[in-house]
Design a protein around this motif. Structure first.
Motif, mmCIF file in Angstrom:
data_model
loop_
_atom_site.group_PDB
_atom_site.id
_atom_site.type_symbol
_atom_site.label_atom_id
_atom_site.label_comp_id
_atom_site.label_asym_id
_atom_site.label_seq_id
_atom_site.Cartn_x
_atom_site.Cartn_y
_atom_site.Cartn_z
ATOM 1 N N ALA A 135 0.836 -1.199 0.000
ATOM 2 C CA ALA A 135 0.000 0.000 0.000
ATOM 3 C C ALA A 135 0.874 1.253 0.000
ATOM 4 O O ALA A 135 0.584 2.234 -0.701
ATOM 5 N N GLN A 136 1.949 1.233 0.775
ATOM 6 C CA GLN A 136 2.866 2.374 0.811
ATOM 7 C C GLN A 136 3.546 2.555 -0.546
ATOM 8 O O GLN A 136 3.781 3.690 -0.989
ATOM 9 N N TYR A 137 3.841 1.446 -1.199
ATOM 10 C CA TYR A 137 4.465 1.490 -2.528
ATOM 11 C C TYR A 137 3.510 2.103 -3.554
ATOM 12 O O TYR A 137 3.911 2.954 -4.363
ATOM 13 N N ILE A 138 2.236 1.690 -3.518
ATOM 14 C CA ILE A 138 1.249 2.272 -4.422
ATOM 15 C C ILE A 138 1.120 3.772 -4.164
ATOM 16 O O ILE A 138 1.048 4.579 -5.096
ATOM 17 N N LEU A 139 1.112 4.150 -2.892
ATOM 18 C CA LEU A 139 1.029 5.555 -2.517
ATOM 19 C C LEU A 139 2.204 6.340 -3.112
ATOM 20 O O LEU A 139 2.020 7.395 -3.738
ATOM 21 N N ALA A 140 3.405 5.820 -2.915
ATOM 22 C CA ALA A 140 4.602 6.505 -3.408
ATOM 23 C C ALA A 140 4.612 6.600 -4.926
ATOM 24 O O ALA A 140 4.929 7.651 -5.497
ATOM 25 N N MET A 141 4.250 5.508 -5.607
ATOM 26 C CA MET A 141 4.265 5.508 -7.065
ATOM 27 C C MET A 141 3.165 6.385 -7.651
ATOM 28 O O MET A 141 3.299 6.926 -8.748
ATOM 29 N N SER A 142 2.071 6.541 -6.916
ATOM 30 C CA SER A 142 0.993 7.433 -7.380
ATOM 31 C C SER A 142 1.472 8.879 -7.381
ATOM 32 O O SER A 142 1.122 9.660 -8.274
ATOM 33 N N TYR A 143 2.253 9.235 -6.379
ATOM 34 C CA TYR A 143 2.864 10.563 -6.387
ATOM 35 C C TYR A 143 3.944 10.653 -7.471
ATOM 36 O O TYR A 143 4.037 11.639 -8.210
ATOM 37 N N TYR A 144 4.758 9.611 -7.555
ATOM 38 C CA TYR A 144 5.891 9.600 -8.480
ATOM 39 C C TYR A 144 5.446 9.788 -9.932
ATOM 40 O O TYR A 144 6.074 10.525 -10.697
ATOM 41 N N ASN A 145 4.347 9.124 -10.301
ATOM 42 C CA ASN A 145 3.876 9.209 -11.678
ATOM 43 C C ASN A 145 3.185 10.525 -11.997
ATOM 44 O O ASN A 145 2.703 10.718 -13.119
ATOM 45 N N GLN A 146 3.128 11.416 -11.026
ATOM 46 C CA GLN A 146 2.591 12.749 -11.282
ATOM 47 C C GLN A 146 3.680 13.822 -11.223
ATOM 48 O O GLN A 146 3.379 15.016 -11.225
ATOM 49 N N ILE A 147 4.940 13.384 -11.187
ATOM 50 C CA ILE A 147 6.039 14.344 -11.166
ATOM 51 C C ILE A 147 6.035 15.142 -12.473
ATOM 52 O O ILE A 147 6.063 14.557 -13.559
ATOM 53 N N PRO A 148 5.991 16.464 -12.392
ATOM 54 C CA PRO A 148 5.990 17.280 -13.608
ATOM 55 C C PRO A 148 7.408 17.537 -14.102
ATOM 56 O O PRO A 148 8.381 17.118 -13.477
ATOM 57 N N ASP A 149 7.517 18.248 -15.219
ATOM 58 C CA ASP A 149 8.853 18.585 -15.694
ATOM 59 C C ASP A 149 9.467 19.657 -14.781
ATOM 60 O O ASP A 149 8.772 20.283 -13.975
ATOM 61 N N ALA A 150 10.762 19.844 -14.951
ATOM 62 C CA ALA A 150 11.524 20.662 -14.003
ATOM 63 C C ALA A 150 11.185 22.145 -14.064
ATOM 64 O O ALA A 150 11.622 22.914 -13.204
ATOM 65 N N THR A 151 10.388 22.561 -15.036
ATOM 66 C CA THR A 151 10.028 23.974 -15.128
ATOM 67 C C THR A 151 8.798 24.318 -14.294
ATOM 68 O O THR A 151 8.454 25.485 -14.148
ATOM 69 N N ARG A 152 8.142 23.293 -13.723
ATOM 70 C CA ARG A 152 6.897 23.522 -13.003
ATOM 71 C C ARG A 152 7.070 23.277 -11.506
ATOM 72 O O ARG A 152 8.122 22.824 -11.048
ATOM 73 N N ASP A 153 6.006 23.576 -10.758
ATOM 74 C CA ASP A 153 6.032 23.375 -9.312
ATOM 75 C C ASP A 153 6.299 21.903 -8.980
ATOM 76 O O ASP A 153 5.731 21.002 -9.622
ATOM 77 N N ALA A 160 6.349 12.568 -3.381
ATOM 78 C CA ALA A 160 6.845 11.254 -3.790
ATOM 79 C C ALA A 160 8.075 10.859 -2.980
ATOM 80 O O ALA A 160 8.191 9.719 -2.503
ATOM 81 N N LEU A 161 8.985 11.790 -2.805
ATOM 82 C CA LEU A 161 10.199 11.501 -2.034
ATOM 83 C C LEU A 161 9.882 11.171 -0.584
ATOM 84 O O LEU A 161 10.465 10.244 -0.002
ATOM 85 N N ARG A 162 8.956 11.910 0.011
ATOM 86 C CA ARG A 162 8.581 11.631 1.395
ATOM 87 C C ARG A 162 7.944 10.257 1.524
ATOM 88 O O ARG A 162 8.231 9.507 2.465
ATOM 89 N N ALA A 163 7.069 9.907 0.572
ATOM 90 C CA ALA A 163 6.401 8.606 0.620
ATOM 91 C C ALA A 163 7.397 7.470 0.399
ATOM 92 O O ALA A 163 7.305 6.419 1.045
ATOM 93 N N MET A 164 8.359 7.680 -0.484
ATOM 94 C CA MET A 164 9.369 6.647 -0.733
ATOM 95 C C MET A 164 10.299 6.492 0.462
ATOM 96 O O MET A 164 10.679 5.376 0.831
ATOM 97 N N GLN A 165 10.667 7.614 1.070
ATOM 98 C CA GLN A 165 11.517 7.536 2.257
ATOM 99 C C GLN A 165 10.797 6.833 3.399
ATOM 100 O O GLN A 165 11.405 6.066 4.165
#
Length: 307
Positions: A135-153, A160-165
């Motif tokens: 469940a924690q992995y799904i949570l982390a990957m759900s955030y991870y797959n919404q990472i935008p490009d480096a020009t955005r917020d 994602a980093l907090r959930a993975m940590q």
């Protein structure tokens, strides 16, 4: 009943009980007459009330139907089945299974916010479950797959980093650790890229102090990213512009020591040489201290993955 008759009655022709009765009928008339009052009363029309009786489906059947739909690619239909388990049998063993499967099916449907919600619910209700790491992995990957490009917020990147940590901290022996460690490098690279974009902007505007702050964050927080070489060269450039030659020389020296073949080192060396300087490391500098025991372990940035 006329208004005149109501006034006459209220003037004292009836008893107090009679007054209340007349007033009640007068109010009914104001709403459209006694027939309207009767029509609004559901007990006067029992034949129109037909309660619908919905037969409950056993939890195990709902769960199996959800799995079948999921296997056929019907993630939305599967979700409905898993959600129904929680409504009809919230305390059954299948409720817990249904919740983790709802998180997964939402993830597969790329409904990441719904997957996050389901994962958090599962973790809150079942912190000691064998499936908690998943469940924690799904949570982390759900955030991870919404990472935008480096020009955005980069709020989603931070989440994602907090959930993975948290997964590494709570479930250090889970099967997801290796994958999470690699994806953390990608996420950190994204955050470093954001800092570099802002730092370059400051350089262009000749806000050298602001630029130093951004490049400093890159070399102290995101050393394992692909941006660290450029960050050291940009520190050389910014410090030269500020006239702080000691830090400029240190940045170039650290760059040359750790990345001797980097084209960024050649640029930094040339820049120092144009000012009659050579790379020279000051061991007391924060730049030097940041690279004590430095080991680079950058993975290929292959984009966002799937479960």
């Amino acid at each position: 009943m006329s208004v005149m008759r109501l006034k006459t009655i209220n003037s004292g022709e009836t008893t107090s009980g009679g007054k209340r009765l007349v007033l009640a009928f007068a109010l009914a008339a104001a709403l459209g007459g006694c027939d309207t009052m009767s029509a609004l009363n559901p007990f006067d029309r029992p034949e129109t009330y037909k309660p619908e009786v919905v037969a409950e489906v056993p939890a195990d059947k709902l769960y199996n139907e959800g799995l079948a739909r999921l296997q056929n690619g019907d993630t939305e239909g599967a979700n409905k089945k898993f959600d129904e388990i929680d409504k009809q049998a919230p305390f059954s063993p299948y409720s817990k299974r249904g919740l983790i499967m709802a998180a997964y099916s939402n993830y597969e449907a790329q409904k990441y916010d719904d997957a996050i919600t389901a994962s958090k619910r599962f973790l809150a209700q079942n912190p000691a479950s064998p499936d908690a790491a998943y469940a924690q992995y799904i949570l982390a990957m759900s955030y991870y797959n919404q990472i935008p490009d480096a020009t955005r917020d980069q709020e989603r990147t931070d989440q994602a980093l907090r959930a993975m940590q948290e997964l590494l901290d709570r479930y250090p022996k889970s099967e997801y650790v290796l994958d999470v460690r690699e994806k953390m490098l990608v996420a950190r690279d994204q955050l470093a890229g954001k800092e570099m974009n802002v730092g370059r902007f400051y350089l262009e505007k000749r806000n050298y102090t602001g630029a130093v702050g951004r490049f400093r964050d890159v070399i102290t927080k995101y050393q394992t990213t692909r941006h660290v070489e450029e960050a050291l060269m940009r520190l050389t450039e910014a410090y030269m512009a500020l006239g702080i030659t000691n830090e400029a020389q240190t940045a170039a020296a650290v760059l040359g020591h750790n990345f001797p073949d980097s084209p960024w080192y050649k640029d930094a060396y040339t820049l120092l040489e144009s000012g009659g300087l050579q790379p020279r490391e000051d061991r007391g500098s924060y730049i030097s201290r940041a690279f004590n025991g430095f080991t680079r372990a950058v993975v290929g940035l292959t984009g966002l993955g799937r479960l």
